[in-house]
Scaffold this motif. Structure first.
Motif, PDB file in Angstrom:
ATOM      1  N   VAL A 117      46.369  40.041  50.780  1.00 13.29           N
ATOM      2  CA  VAL A 117      45.076  39.389  50.994  1.00 13.29           C
ATOM      3  C   VAL A 117      45.281  38.280  52.031  1.00 13.29           C
ATOM      4  O   VAL A 117      46.211  37.482  51.922  1.00 13.29           O
ATOM      5  N   SER A 118      44.431  38.243  53.059  1.00 19.33           N
ATOM      6  CA  SER A 118      44.634  37.290  54.157  1.00 19.33           C
ATOM      7  C   SER A 118      43.561  36.203  54.214  1.00 19.33           C
ATOM      8  O   SER A 118      43.707  35.207  54.898  1.00 19.33           O
ATOM      9  N   TRP A 119      42.448  36.427  53.499  1.00 15.05           N
ATOM     10  CA  TRP A 119      41.358  35.441  53.470  1.00 15.05           C
ATOM     11  C   TRP A 119      40.508  35.723  52.244  1.00 15.05           C
ATOM     12  O   TRP A 119      40.373  36.869  51.835  1.00 15.05           O
ATOM     13  N   VAL A 120      39.964  34.661  51.646  1.00 16.18           N
ATOM     14  CA  VAL A 120      39.121  34.845  50.465  1.00 16.18           C
ATOM     15  C   VAL A 120      37.869  33.983  50.585  1.00 16.18           C
ATOM     16  O   VAL A 120      37.945  32.815  50.968  1.00 16.18           O
ATOM     17  N   GLY A 121      36.707  34.582  50.279  1.00 12.07           N
ATOM     18  CA  GLY A 121      35.466  33.807  50.170  1.00 12.07           C
ATOM     19  C   GLY A 121      35.248  33.504  48.692  1.00 12.07           C
ATOM     20  O   GLY A 121      36.211  33.248  47.965  1.00 12.07           O
ATOM     21  N   ARG A 122      34.016  33.579  48.237  1.00 16.21           N
ATOM     22  CA  ARG A 122      33.773  33.366  46.805  1.00 16.21           C
ATOM     23  C   ARG A 122      33.881  34.681  46.023  1.00 16.21           C
ATOM     24  O   ARG A 122      34.456  34.746  44.951  1.00 16.21           O
ATOM     25  N   THR A 123      33.335  35.732  46.636  1.00 16.54           N
ATOM     26  CA  THR A 123      33.364  37.029  45.950  1.00 16.54           C
ATOM     27  C   THR A 123      33.971  38.122  46.836  1.00 16.54           C
ATOM     28  O   THR A 123      34.035  39.271  46.439  1.00 16.54           O
ATOM     29  N   SER A 124      34.408  37.752  48.045  1.00 12.45           N
ATOM     30  CA  SER A 124      34.964  38.770  48.954  1.00 12.45           C
ATOM     31  C   SER A 124      36.385  38.411  49.384  1.00 12.45           C
ATOM     32  O   SER A 124      36.778  37.246  49.348  1.00 12.45           O
ATOM     33  N   MET A 125      37.130  39.427  49.784  1.00 15.32           N
ATOM     34  CA  MET A 125      38.512  39.252  50.208  1.00 15.32           C
ATOM     35  C   MET A 125      38.765  40.069  51.464  1.00 15.32           C
ATOM     36  O   MET A 125      38.325  41.216  51.559  1.00 15.32           O
ATOM     37  N   GLU A 126      39.479  39.470  52.411  1.00 11.70           N
ATOM     38  CA  GLU A 126      39.925  40.228  53.585  1.00 11.70           C
ATOM     39  C   GLU A 126      41.369  40.651  53.331  1.00 11.70           C
ATOM     40  O   GLU A 126      42.172  39.867  52.837  1.00 11.70           O
ATOM     41  N   VAL A 127      41.679  41.897  53.644  1.00  8.87           N
ATOM     42  CA  VAL A 127      43.027  42.423  53.430  1.00  8.87           C
ATOM     43  C   VAL A 127      43.595  42.881  54.766  1.00  8.87           C
ATOM     44  O   VAL A 127      42.916  43.593  55.514  1.00  8.87           O
ATOM     45  N   LYS A 128      44.811  42.459  55.077  1.00  3.04           N
ATOM     46  CA  LYS A 128      45.493  42.951  56.280  1.00  3.04           C
ATOM     47  C   LYS A 128      46.591  43.912  55.852  1.00  3.04           C
ATOM     48  O   LYS A 128      47.387  43.607  54.972  1.00  3.04           O
ATOM     49  N   MET A 129      46.607  45.081  56.479  1.00  2.43           N
ATOM     50  CA  MET A 129      47.612  46.096  56.138  1.00  2.43           C
ATOM     51  C   MET A 129      48.307  46.595  57.401  1.00  2.43           C
ATOM     52  O   MET A 129      47.727  46.604  58.483  1.00  2.43           O
ATOM     53  N   HIS A 130      49.557  47.005  57.234  1.00  2.95           N
ATOM     54  CA  HIS A 130      50.349  47.533  58.353  1.00  2.95           C
ATOM     55  C   HIS A 130      50.974  48.843  57.919  1.00  2.95           C
ATOM     56  O   HIS A 130      51.322  49.013  56.748  1.00  2.95           O
ATOM     57  N   MET A 131      51.092  49.747  58.876  1.00  8.94           N
ATOM     58  CA  MET A 131      51.759  51.013  58.576  1.00  8.94           C
ATOM     59  C   MET A 131      52.911  51.184  59.545  1.00  8.94           C
ATOM     60  O   MET A 131      52.764  50.955  60.747  1.00  8.94           O
ATOM     61  N   MET A 149      36.942  43.595  51.261  1.00  8.26           N
ATOM     62  CA  MET A 149      36.593  44.124  49.945  1.00  8.26           C
ATOM     63  C   MET A 149      35.719  43.118  49.209  1.00  8.26           C
ATOM     64  O   MET A 149      35.882  41.906  49.397  1.00  8.26           O
ATOM     65  N   VAL A 150      34.835  43.618  48.364  1.00  8.87           N
ATOM     66  CA  VAL A 150      34.035  42.694  47.549  1.00  8.87           C
ATOM     67  C   VAL A 150      34.275  42.976  46.073  1.00  8.87           C
ATOM     68  O   VAL A 150      34.501  44.119  45.671  1.00  8.87           O
ATOM     69  N   ASP A 153      30.920  42.917  39.183  1.00  9.62           N
ATOM     70  CA  ASP A 153      31.147  42.877  37.727  1.00  9.62           C
ATOM     71  C   ASP A 153      31.614  44.262  37.234  1.00  9.62           C
ATOM     72  O   ASP A 153      31.646  45.216  38.019  1.00  9.62           O
ATOM     73  N   PRO A 154      31.982  44.379  35.914  1.00 14.86           N
ATOM     74  CA  PRO A 154      32.582  45.632  35.437  1.00 14.86           C
ATOM     75  C   PRO A 154      31.715  46.874  35.664  1.00 14.86           C
ATOM     76  O   PRO A 154      32.229  47.976  35.817  1.00 14.86           O
ATOM     77  N   GLU A 155      30.398  46.698  35.727  1.00 14.96           N
ATOM     78  CA  GLU A 155      29.525  47.857  35.925  1.00 14.96           C
ATOM     79  C   GLU A 155      29.095  48.026  37.381  1.00 14.96           C
ATOM     80  O   GLU A 155      28.225  48.834  37.695  1.00 14.96           O
ATOM     81  N   ASN A 156      29.689  47.209  38.261  1.00 14.51           N
ATOM     82  CA  ASN A 156      29.412  47.310  39.699  1.00 14.51           C
ATOM     83  C   ASN A 156      27.937  47.024  40.004  1.00 14.51           C
ATOM     84  O   ASN A 156      27.313  47.695  40.814  1.00 14.51           O
ATOM     85  N   LYS A 157      27.395  45.992  39.310  1.00 16.07           N
ATOM     86  CA  LYS A 157      25.974  45.663  39.514  1.00 16.07           C
ATOM     87  C   LYS A 157      25.780  44.345  40.263  1.00 16.07           C
ATOM     88  O   LYS A 157      24.854  44.190  41.039  1.00 16.07           O
ATOM     89  N   ARG A 158      26.638  43.360  39.974  1.00 14.38           N
ATOM     90  CA  ARG A 158      26.476  42.025  40.585  1.00 14.38           C
ATOM     91  C   ARG A 158      27.789  41.529  41.167  1.00 14.38           C
ATOM     92  O   ARG A 158      28.851  41.941  40.710  1.00 14.38           O
ATOM     93  N   PRO A 159      27.729  40.595  42.144  1.00 17.05           N
ATOM     94  CA  PRO A 159      28.983  40.033  42.668  1.00 17.05           C
ATOM     95  C   PRO A 159      29.729  39.257  41.581  1.00 17.05           C
ATOM     96  O   PRO A 159      29.113  38.750  40.651  1.00 17.05           O
ATOM     97  N   ALA A 160      31.055  39.207  41.721  1.00 12.28           N
ATOM     98  CA  ALA A 160      31.873  38.456  40.756  1.00 12.28           C
ATOM     99  C   ALA A 160      32.863  37.576  41.519  1.00 12.28           C
ATOM    100  O   ALA A 160      33.281  37.921  42.629  1.00 12.28           O
ATOM    101  N   PHE A 161      33.219  36.441  40.907  1.00 10.21           N
ATOM    102  CA  PHE A 161      34.124  35.495  41.584  1.00 10.21           C
ATOM    103  C   PHE A 161      35.555  36.023  41.617  1.00 10.21           C
ATOM    104  O   PHE A 161      35.994  36.714  40.697  1.00 10.21           O
ATOM    105  N   VAL A 162      36.273  35.629  42.686  1.00  5.97           N
ATOM    106  CA  VAL A 162      37.691  36.001  42.795  1.00  5.97           C
ATOM    107  C   VAL A 162      38.540  34.737  42.968  1.00  5.97           C
ATOM    108  O   VAL A 162      38.031  33.685  43.358  1.00  5.97           O
TER     109      VAL A 162
END
Length: 366
Positions: A117-131, A149-150, A153-162
């Motif tokens: 994970v390279s950056w985090v907002g409140r409910t979203s995350m940026e991921v950097k990957m290398h191959m 990525m965002v 919640d468990p049912e994929n209905k509302r944003p959740a904090f990370v």
């Protein structure tokens, strides 16, 4: 049945969600760092799944793997010590960029994926990957990817904090800052959309030049004499060019349950693979020789695709320059009950062709 039961079990995870981001322990970049080996060299039995007819690796499969790895990295970032299962549903929001520095990916050499994970907002995350791929005992870089990525919640209905992310070194500060800039750039980009704003002066000139270059100025009057009136409608194709409307391919996918994720929606990696394959075929039939993927840009997941949908994919060459072909793939779902079409994704792929390709020329202003 099994799916209904799984969703019922997920409902019980709601109690584990954080009420505020401040309640979650901060994480470091190295906490989410993962390394995964794809043993194409040492386990020939998995090679078939990754092999294309040109004896190299299917890039569509790599897109699927990057998507899965991105989600896994985010689950690693948000993992709580005492919880056996995560209450979060993590979904791919967009692919910011994938850049390749190698034309060929070999089907018989081990591949290593790394990422964090390279950056985090409140409910979203940026991921950097290398191959990277193994050659003569050394891993050499093949591609870099940035996904967003965002968490829901468990049912994929509302944003959740990370969990918040704490950069530790100046280098990590830089990476984190870049993530923040990427986010702002995306906001700017969406507000500058042509559906909201007029083209810039420079863009207008480009469009007008294309228009002037395709006007048919030799119109004959009655009795064979030349008339000097030029009609907007009479256009001619410049030499070594193709009208944009003739540079299209369409595809259809029936979304079977086999391709679903835990939320009973179609897995994003599968959609990317199908769109890439149509994009590749569009570039291949346009350029007449084998295209190689150079970069993937701006894949927006605008809405989920339900199991049972008819997925309509349209590939369109939208720009060319020398050996380069830019392909846009538009994906929409068709609901047979309501007869409605809805856009789910737009993909942008840049290919390089073995030979120089004809210029693509738009016919209409749109």
């Amino acid at each position: 049945r099994d799916h209904v039961q799984a969703m019922q079990e997920r409902k019980a995870l709601h109690t584990l969600l954080a009420k505020r981001q401040e309640d979650l322990p901060p994480r470091r970049m190295k906490d989410s760092y993962l390394e995964v080996i794809l043993p194409l060299g040492s386990q020939p039995e998995i090679r078939e799944k990754y092999l294309n007819v040109h004896n190299s690796v299917r890039f569509g499969r790599i897109l699927e793997d990057l998507d899965s790895l991105g989600v896994l990295i985010c689950y690693t970032h948000t993992k709580q010590e005492m919880q056996p299962r995560s209450p979060l549903s993590i979904v791919t929001a967009l692919v910011d960029k994938i850049n390749l520095c190698k034309k060929i990916i070999y089907p018989d050499c081990d591949i290593k994926f790394t990422g964090n994970v390279s950056w985090v907002g409140r409910t979203s995350m940026e991921v950097k990957m290398h191959m990277l791929q193994l050659h003569d005992g050394d891993y050499s870089p093949v591609l870099d990817a940035t996904f967003v990525m965002v968490a829901r919640d468990p049912e994929n209905k509302r944003p959740a904090f990370v969990n918040p992310l704490i950069p530790e070194t100046p280098e990590e500060e830089e990476i984190f800052k870049q993530g923040e800039l990427n986010k702002l750039k995306r906001i700017d980009f969406s507000t500058a959309s042509l559906l909201k704003m007029a083209p810039t002066a420079e863009e207008r000139n480009i469009v007008h030049d294309i228009f002037l270059n395709t006007l048919d100025t030799r119109q004959e009057g009655e009795g064979g004499g030349e008339l000097k009136t030029v009609s907007f409608r009479s256009r001619k194709l410049p030499p070594n060019s193709v009208w944009m409307e003739d540079a299209k391919l369409k595809g259809l996918q029936i979304c079977h349950p086999q391709e679903r994720n835990i939320f009973n929606r179609i897995f994003g990696g599968f959609l990317m693979r199908k769109a890439f394959e149509l994009g590749w075929a569009t570039a291949c039939s346009y350029g007449g020789s084998r295209p190689f993927i150079v970069s993937v840009d701006d894949i927006m997941f605008q809405r989920p695709v339900e199991v049972g949908s008819l997925l309509l994919l349209s590939g369109q060459v939208c720009y060319t320059e020398k050996n380069y072909i830019q392909v846009r793939v538009h994906s929409e779902v068709y609901d047979a009950d309501t007869r409605e079409h809805q856009t789910t994704n737009i993909f942008h792929f840049t290919f390089i062709s073995e030979n120089e390709v004809p210029r693509v020329v738009p016919k209409t202003y749109g």
